[in-house]
Write a protein that holds these residues in place. Structure first.
Motif, short mmCIF file in Angstrom:
data_model
loop_
_atom_site.label_atom_id
_atom_site.label_comp_id
_atom_site.label_asym_id
_atom_site.label_seq_id
_atom_site.Cartn_x
_atom_site.Cartn_y
_atom_site.Cartn_z
N LEU A 387 25.81 22.98 38.80
CA LEU A 387 25.76 24.37 39.17
C LEU A 387 24.52 24.96 37.93
N LEU A 388 24.68 24.76 36.86
CA LEU A 388 24.00 25.42 35.79
C LEU A 388 22.62 24.73 35.62
N GLU A 389 22.45 23.40 36.04
CA GLU A 389 21.09 22.85 35.54
C GLU A 389 20.22 22.66 36.57
N VAL A 390 21.02 22.44 37.91
CA VAL A 390 20.06 22.17 39.13
C VAL A 390 20.04 23.53 40.17
N MET A 391 21.25 24.09 40.20
CA MET A 391 21.15 25.26 40.94
C MET A 391 21.10 26.56 40.55
N ASP A 392 21.14 26.72 39.17
CA ASP A 392 20.81 27.81 38.49
C ASP A 392 21.95 29.07 38.70
N THR A 393 23.17 28.55 38.71
CA THR A 393 24.22 29.52 39.03
C THR A 393 25.34 29.39 38.18
N ASP A 394 25.73 30.43 37.77
CA ASP A 394 27.00 30.69 36.62
C ASP A 394 28.14 29.79 37.18
N ILE A 395 28.89 29.17 36.19
CA ILE A 395 30.05 28.64 36.67
C ILE A 395 31.49 29.08 36.96
N ARG A 396 31.23 30.44 36.44
CA ARG A 396 32.35 31.28 36.49
C ARG A 396 32.11 32.82 36.74
N ASN A 397 32.91 33.82 36.80
CA ASN A 397 32.53 35.20 36.92
C ASN A 397 31.65 35.60 35.92
N SER A 398 30.53 36.23 35.89
CA SER A 398 29.80 36.52 34.85
C SER A 398 30.34 37.41 33.92
N ASP A 399 31.17 38.41 34.20
CA ASP A 399 31.78 39.27 33.32
C ASP A 399 32.83 38.33 32.57
N VAL A 400 33.58 37.79 33.05
CA VAL A 400 34.53 36.81 32.31
C VAL A 400 33.80 36.06 31.25
N GLN A 401 32.63 35.24 31.70
CA GLN A 401 32.04 34.25 30.93
C GLN A 401 31.32 35.14 29.84
N LYS A 402 31.02 36.31 29.85
CA LYS A 402 30.43 37.30 29.06
C LYS A 402 31.49 37.66 27.96
N ARG A 403 32.69 37.72 28.30
CA ARG A 403 33.69 38.06 27.37
C ARG A 403 34.27 37.03 26.62
N LEU A 404 34.44 35.64 27.34
CA LEU A 404 34.55 34.70 26.52
C LEU A 404 33.44 34.35 25.50
N ASN A 405 32.18 34.50 25.88
CA ASN A 405 31.23 34.14 24.86
C ASN A 405 31.51 35.01 23.82
N ALA A 406 31.77 36.17 23.84
CA ALA A 406 31.92 37.28 22.95
C ALA A 406 33.06 36.81 21.66
N LEU A 407 34.33 36.15 22.49
CA LEU A 407 35.55 35.74 21.88
C LEU A 407 35.09 34.69 20.78
N LEU A 408 34.32 33.78 21.53
CA LEU A 408 34.17 32.66 20.52
C LEU A 408 32.84 32.90 19.57
N GLU A 409 31.88 33.82 19.70
CA GLU A 409 31.17 34.31 18.81
C GLU A 409 32.30 35.09 17.54
N ARG A 410 33.09 35.80 17.74
CA ARG A 410 33.77 36.54 16.63
C ARG A 410 34.64 35.37 15.99
N LEU A 411 35.01 34.49 16.87
CA LEU A 411 35.83 33.52 16.20
C LEU A 411 35.04 32.44 15.05
#
Length: 452
Positions: A387-411
């Motif tokens: 999905l990411l490399e070939v179909m250029d599509t997010d693997i999950r809801n973009s808002d959830v992914q954004k918040r998960l990324n923010a959580l990992l950055e804070r950690l």
């Protein structure tokens, strides 16, 4: 028969497209897959192949037969002339390392805008000479094999099985081309053909009804049942056997496709030992059975002299091959196509990452804004990577992914308070067992222990 190459000039959204098809030197598979967003041009490419190949079918059937033409709306906006060029070999190619090899048949279709004079003309001589080869073979042997050429568009549908046959049809080899490029799955014709073959099979052998009655009365260990079973096996219709075996290969647990006349005329199949009317199957099950059954039926009709008609050769084009199919069937689809119909060349389009990540040596092209890019090394990738490399599509809801990324950055930054707040918010919204949240929980616990 195999397609080697296709060139499109000013056809629909393509200014210039030059594409080769598997097998190639790098891809031993007989399968080419096209992926891309809606509107990328996948269907245009399949329709262009079908339009070109229609001239071979037309001229096998009639010496000066006419195939399909380019339409005025097929000409790219702003262009005056559209042109399709195709290169095809009779049989399998000898050297897949080259784009066009000696002995290939190449022809072209052209169309100018209404009111314009074209300097480019259609050149169909090689389509005629290729068709003449097959006509000559039929003259010398009326059971000589013919190549399957079929296109299954996305609009293909599974009609309800007809209860009455209004017109009596003959089913010879050339009838394998009936509606093969313009209708997709022809379930009415499939039922008529199946019923006629099964009637003939029962007349020359032992019917399922008789065998069932003997089994009920004498048991399956009786000498009479054993002898009747042997007689039935020896009288099996080769073409019906090919269709039944193809469906069983694609649909594990499904066996004994047949026509039943009581309580009313219908087509039945056994699913895990339970007899069902085909109309009771799910849309995905009916779609798979109809598609595979139609390919097998046409191969059986056109390769009557082969011990296994499914080993006949040909070209099969399928748009959105994953249509209505459960992910489990999507994953094994290409492998099953190659194993069940080993001498057919397939050109497929799909939106499913599962279809293209589970088969070796498949040639995959990504279409994007009229451009074509070959994409290798997909075998074994998980669906998210595709999905990411070939179909250029997010693997999950973009808002959830954004918040998960923010959580990992804070950690990673050691910001415990903000990380705890973000984690608590996500934990309220996401289901228990969410894998990314579970990973974050471990990192959060480590940070809390270090702080302690």
């Amino acid at each position: 028969m195999e397609i080697i190459r296709l060139i499109l000039k000013d056809v629909c959204r393509f200014t210039h497209l030059d594409i080769q098809f598997a097998p190639t030197a790098k891809h031993a598979s007989n399968v080419t897959v096209l992926v891309g967003n809606n509107g990328a041009g996948k269907t245009t490419l399949l329709k262009s192949l079908a339009t070109s190949l229609s001239w071979v079918i037309a001229r096998i059937r009639v010496v000066k037969g006419s195939g399909n033409h380019l339409a005025n709306e097929d000409i790219r906006n702003g262009a005056l002339i559209a042109e399709i060029k195709i290169a095809v070999v009779d049989g399998a190619r000898t050297n897949p390392d080259h784009g066009i090899e000696e002995g290939a048949h190449c022809w072209a279709l052209a169309r100018a805008k209404l009111g314009r004079k074209s300097a480019v003309q259609s050149a169909l001589g090689d389509a005629t000479s290729l068709a003449d080869k097959y006509r000559l073979r039929l003259n010398n042997d009326d059971k000589a094999s013919l190549p399957l050429i079929a296109y299954y568009p996305v609009e293909r549908s599974v009609l309800e099985i007809p209860l009455k046959i209004k017109t009596k049809h003959t089913f010879d080899q050339l009838d394998g081309y009936d509606n093969s490029l313009n209708r997709g799955v022809d379930f009415r014709r499939f039922f008529e053909w199946f019923r006629e073959r099964e009637d003939s099979e029962n007349e020359s052998g032992v019917s399922d009804t008789v065998l069932a009655e003997v089994s009920k009365k004498h048991g399956t260990n009786s000498l009479i049942w054993i002898e009747l079973s042997r007689m039935k096996a020896s009288s099996r219709d080769r073409q019906l056997t090919a269709v039944r075996s193809a469906i069983a290969a694609f649909m594990p647990g499904f066996t004994n496709l047949r026509v039943q006349r009581k309580p009313r005329l219908h087509m039945a199949i056994d699913k895990d030992g339970v007899t069902l009317n085909v109309a009771q199957l799910s849309q995905g099950e009916k779609s798979m059975m109809a598609l595979v059954g139609d390919i097998a039926r046409r191969l059986a009709m056109m390769n009557q002299s082969l011990d296994n008609p499914l080993h006949g050769d040909g070209i099969v084009l399928i748009d959105e091959v994953d249509l209505h199919l459960h992910p489990k069937w999507q994953r094994s689809l290409i492998r099953q196509l190659s194993e069940t119909f080993p001498n057919c060349q397939f050109v497929l389009t799909t939106h499913s990452p599962l279809v293209i990540s589970d088969a070796k040596d498949v040639l995959v092209y990504v279409l994007n804004d009229g451009e074509l890019h070959e994409h290798n090394g997909l075998y074994g990738l998980d669906a998210n990577q595709v999905l990411l490399e070939v179909m250029d599509t997010d693997i999950r809801n973009s808002d959830v992914q954004k918040r998960l990324n923010a959580l990992l950055e804070r950690l990673q930054d050691g910001d415990l308070e903000t990380a705890q707040k973000l984690f608590a918010e996500l934990a309220e919204e996401l289901p228990d067992g969410h894998i990314e949240l579970a990973k974050a929980a471990l990192l959060l616990r480590k940070l809390e222990l270090r702080r302690a």
